[in-house]
Design a protein around this motif. Structure first.
Motif, PDB file in Angstrom:
ATOM      1  N   UNK A  90       0.830  -1.207   0.000  1.00 48.54           N
ATOM      2  CA  UNK A  90       0.000   0.000   0.000  1.00 48.54           C
ATOM      3  C   UNK A  90       0.859   1.248   0.000  1.00 48.54           C
ATOM      4  N   UNK A  92       3.690   1.421  -1.455  1.00 52.22           N
ATOM      5  CA  UNK A  92       4.184   1.561  -2.825  1.00 52.22           C
ATOM      6  C   UNK A  92       3.070   2.020  -3.744  1.00 52.22           C
ATOM      7  N   UNK A  93       1.833   1.729  -3.397  1.00 51.21           N
ATOM      8  CA  UNK A  93       0.733   2.243  -4.206  1.00 51.21           C
ATOM      9  C   UNK A  93      -0.353   1.251  -4.507  1.00 51.21           C
ATOM     10  N   UNK A  94      -0.059  -0.044  -4.413  1.00 54.35           N
ATOM     11  CA  UNK A  94      -1.084  -1.021  -4.734  1.00 54.35           C
ATOM     12  C   UNK A  94      -1.913  -1.258  -3.495  1.00 54.35           C
TER      13      UNK A  94
END
Lengths: 361, 362
Positions: A90, A92-94
């Motif tokens: 999360x 990192x962005x996912x």
């Protein structure tokens, strides 16, 4: 501060300075276990504390209790790794694997709740064994849960492991060499990332880990991608152990037979005079632990969680120092993030699997 | 003075309308108002759709308490933002702070002028339609820069600069691919571009003639809208929200609106440029030849046109929402790398191929 003072006054003085949290509540050797600073993988710490006390007492833990402990430690490992990897994802962005893993974690927390009654701070593993036996149907439910768990890990991997953007963000970031890892005192996944093959479950086996069939994943480059892959693989290995444990578990006692250490059941306590006396003794004064000191460590999911216990023969510990893995890992943040972008700092903290409860204690 | 006959006619028609001058003034605003209303409702629908789709991807239930099926959730969010206190930074530049989000919104709203929803169903049938969109969407980074600079916060400033850098880098491949489409359609007018795709039905779409273009347009428009995988500015950005950090209340709501409006514009442009616009695209079926009544057919055609355009646009919206909740985020330098070193050469190569194919076919 007020609470600390109150607890300090209540539990009497020791020579160790009063500290909040675990050591304070561990002031007397009562049969209750401690409030855990690592709130994510609680049973691992209970395991460490209880093992330290048992080692000082030279107490033998029955085999069934050992298997139950290993079972729940591996459930803890899966629970912790699913939280750690996906909150890292999360960062990192996912954001999606986070929710998928937490759904799995819900099932595991339900197992936690069924055994001792609390989802997170389960004081289940106690000196002498475990608090209660497994309820009926638990092993069957654990089995059905693990059968579908491997596909869930596959789904998590599908979202991330082969993904180009993921690899771009993780490969060669936060690299640690083996020598650096040993110098900084890293343990667990941070140590196995650069290739140092040290797992306390294999190197210094405790409980019944020497009888379990376990492969230890080790990385090569020591970057974030390796550590992420190691965590995923460790989840799969934990599933392997969880499948083996209920099959190998013998029936028998779940606490040591010594009533001076482990309290009798409440029903016995109401019927027998000796049980009542033992109950009273244990829950008021606690038990005394012989003099020398011990350092006991277990392979907590975050690393090596150690307890250094010094006893002076009374029923209160003279000193209880907790060696938390995140403490050493967080110190490595500076050296790991050199020559990287600010956006990587957040994710390096994520890969170190730090929980600030254990760092600050 | 030589006056052309067309101009004479125009002047005559204006004088005839002398009596209806005031009414005429009012009526010409009506299409614009209708469009604004339509856009606002669309944005509400997109917000709801995003939450429902993300909930489905994440194995959870989306909004369900605000209105039936959670449909009023976006209105609830908007009302909440309206009622919040408007905090202004004490040492920031207040005028720039207030104008920043407005510029971004204005530029995006102006892009809706040239989007055709039917043959005559476009607010402004300019001969330079797509060029207008690209030019106006270049104004949005100025608004973001203003917002970042005036917040008196170094993280916001850096976020604003990055937003501008990202927008500029991805505009160039976008423009080149739009140029290639214009070359194929011999016009920059959006209506002409859609008409050029209507000849062979489904296979006349530009997506088959410019497949790389479609993919790169997708990526570039996601980058222009600052959505994942390119949303470093609003999600992480040294742990604060980039140029939006100091904003609260409805100004923050405007940035939120800009994000979704931009997404809507991009998806409508994908439809117009690559997916055939309002054409039903089933070859050799001319649905309206059976009807003789012009007026009813006209309205039906309009409705069908809108419906088809929106369906195709929603396909792209679904793809972009799914991408947002699936992929991790790219770091800033990796993002700029992708734009300049990968997409720009591809766009130039594609332009070269398109021009050479046009030359050959002529």
């Amino acid at each position: 501060c007020g609470l600390a003072l109150l607890l300090f006054l209540r539990f009497g003085s020791t020579k160790a300075p009063p500290r909040l949290g675990a050591p304070l509540i561990f002031k007397s050797f009562v049969v209750r276990s401690v409030v855990d600073p690592i709130y994510v993988s609680t049973m691992a710490q209970e395991h460490a504390h209880s093992s330290a006390v048992e080692r000082l007492l030279n107490c033998e833990v029955p085999l069934r209790a050992q298997y139950i402990r290993v079972l729940f430690c591996e459930i803890t490992r899966i629970s912790n790794h699913s939280l750690a990897s996906t909150t890292h994802a999360m960062d990192v962005g996912a954001s999606t694997p986070f929710l998928w893993a937490f759904e799995e974690r819900e099932k595991l927390l339900e197992f936690y709740e069924r055994v001792p009654g609390a989802r997170m701070h389960a004081s289940f593993i106690r000196p002498g064994g475990v608090a209660q036996d497994l309820p009926l149907g638990l092993c069957r439910d654990i089995d059905s849960s693990t059968q579908q768990f491997a596909s869930r890990i596959d789904e998590l991997e599908e979202m991330s492991t082969g993904n180009r953007i993921w690899k771009q963000r993780l490969v060669d970031i936060g690299t640690v060499t083996a020598q650096q890892a040993k110098d900084w005192g890293f343990s667990g996944v941070m140590l196995r990332g650069p290739g140092v093959c040290w797992d306390s479950r294999r190197a210094a086996p405790y409980d019944v880990h020497d009888q379990s069939d376990l492969d230890v994943p080790v990385g090569t480059r020591g970057d974030r991608y390796d550590r992420y892959c190691i965590r995923i693989e460790e989840m799969r290995q934990s599933v392997r152990i969880i499948v083996q444990c209920p099959n190998q578990m013998p029936s028998g006692m779940i606490k040591a037979d010594d009533r001076k250490l482990c309290p009798p059941s409440r029903s016995r306590m109401k019927l027998s005079m000796e049980s009542c006396a033992h109950h009273f003794e244990l829950y008021t004064e606690g038990f005394s632990v012989p003099a020398p000191s011990t350092y006991t460590a277990v392979e907590a999911p975050k690393g090596e969680f150690g307890v250094f216990l010094v006893s002076n023969g009374s029923n209160r510990p003279y000193r209880c120092k907790i060696r938390a893995p995140g403490f050493a890992h967080s110190q490595g943040l500076d050296s790991m993030s050199k020559h990287h972008m600010p956006a990587d700092v957040v994710t390096i903290i994520g890969t170190q699997d730090i929980v600030f409860g254990e760092v600050d204690r | 003075m030589i006056i052309d006959s067309v101009e004479v006619e125009t002047i005559n028609s204006f004088s005839k309308l002398e009596l209806l001058k005031e009414v005429y003034g009012l009526i010409s605003i009506l299409p614009i108002l209708t469009l604004l209303l339509g856009i606002t409702i669309e944005v509400l629908v997109i917000v709801w759709l995003e939450r429902e789709i993300s909930a489905s991807i994440q194995q959870r239930i989306g909004p369900e308490y605000a209105g039936p099926l959670g449909l009023l959730q976006a209105i609830a969010d908007g009302t909440k933002l309206l009622l919040k206190e408007d905090i202004l930074p004490s040492r920031g530049d207040i005028s720039l702070f207030s104008i920043g989000p407005s510029i971004a919104v204005i530029s995006v709203l102006l892009s809706f002028l040239v989007i055709p929803l039917g043959y005559h169903f476009v607010l402004a049938d300019l001969s330079i339609g797509v060029f207008l969109w690209i030019a106006i969407s270049s104004i949005a980074p100025i608004g973001l820069l203003m917002a970042g600079y005036s917040s008196n916060n170094k993280y916001s400033f850096s976020g604003g600069l990055r937003a501008a850098a990202q927008s500029i880098s991805y505009e160039i491949p976008l423009t080149f691919f739009v140029l290639a489409i214009s070359l194929l359609s011999n016009s920059s007018s959006t209506v002409d571009i859609v008409e050029a795709q209507s000849k062979y039905g489904f296979f006349g779409w530009n997506i088959w003639r410019q497949p790389i273009g479609f993919l790169v347009f997708l990526i570039s428009s996601l980058a222009e809208c600052e959505r994942l995988p390119f949303d470093l500015l609003e999600a992480e950005e040294e742990l604060v929200a980039g140029y939006q950090t100091e904003y609260s209340g409805i100004k923050y709501g405007l940035f939120y609106l800009v994000s979704y409006l931009n997404l809507l514009v991009s998806s409508l442009f994908v439809t117009v440029l690559y997916l055939g616009g309002w054409n039903l695209s089933i070859p050799y079926i001319s649905f309206f030849d059976f009807f003789q009544m012009n007026k009813a057919v006209g309205i039906l055609e309009m409705t069908m046109g809108i419906f088809i355009t929106l369906t195709k646009a929603y396909l792209f919206l679904f793809i972009s929402i799914t991408i947002r909740w699936t992929l991790p985020r790219m770091r800033m330098d990796q993002l700029l790398n992708l734009g300049w070193k990968f997409l720009l050469p591809i766009s130039l190569g594609n332009l070269l191929l398109t021009t050479s194919s046009q030359l050959v076919s002529l």
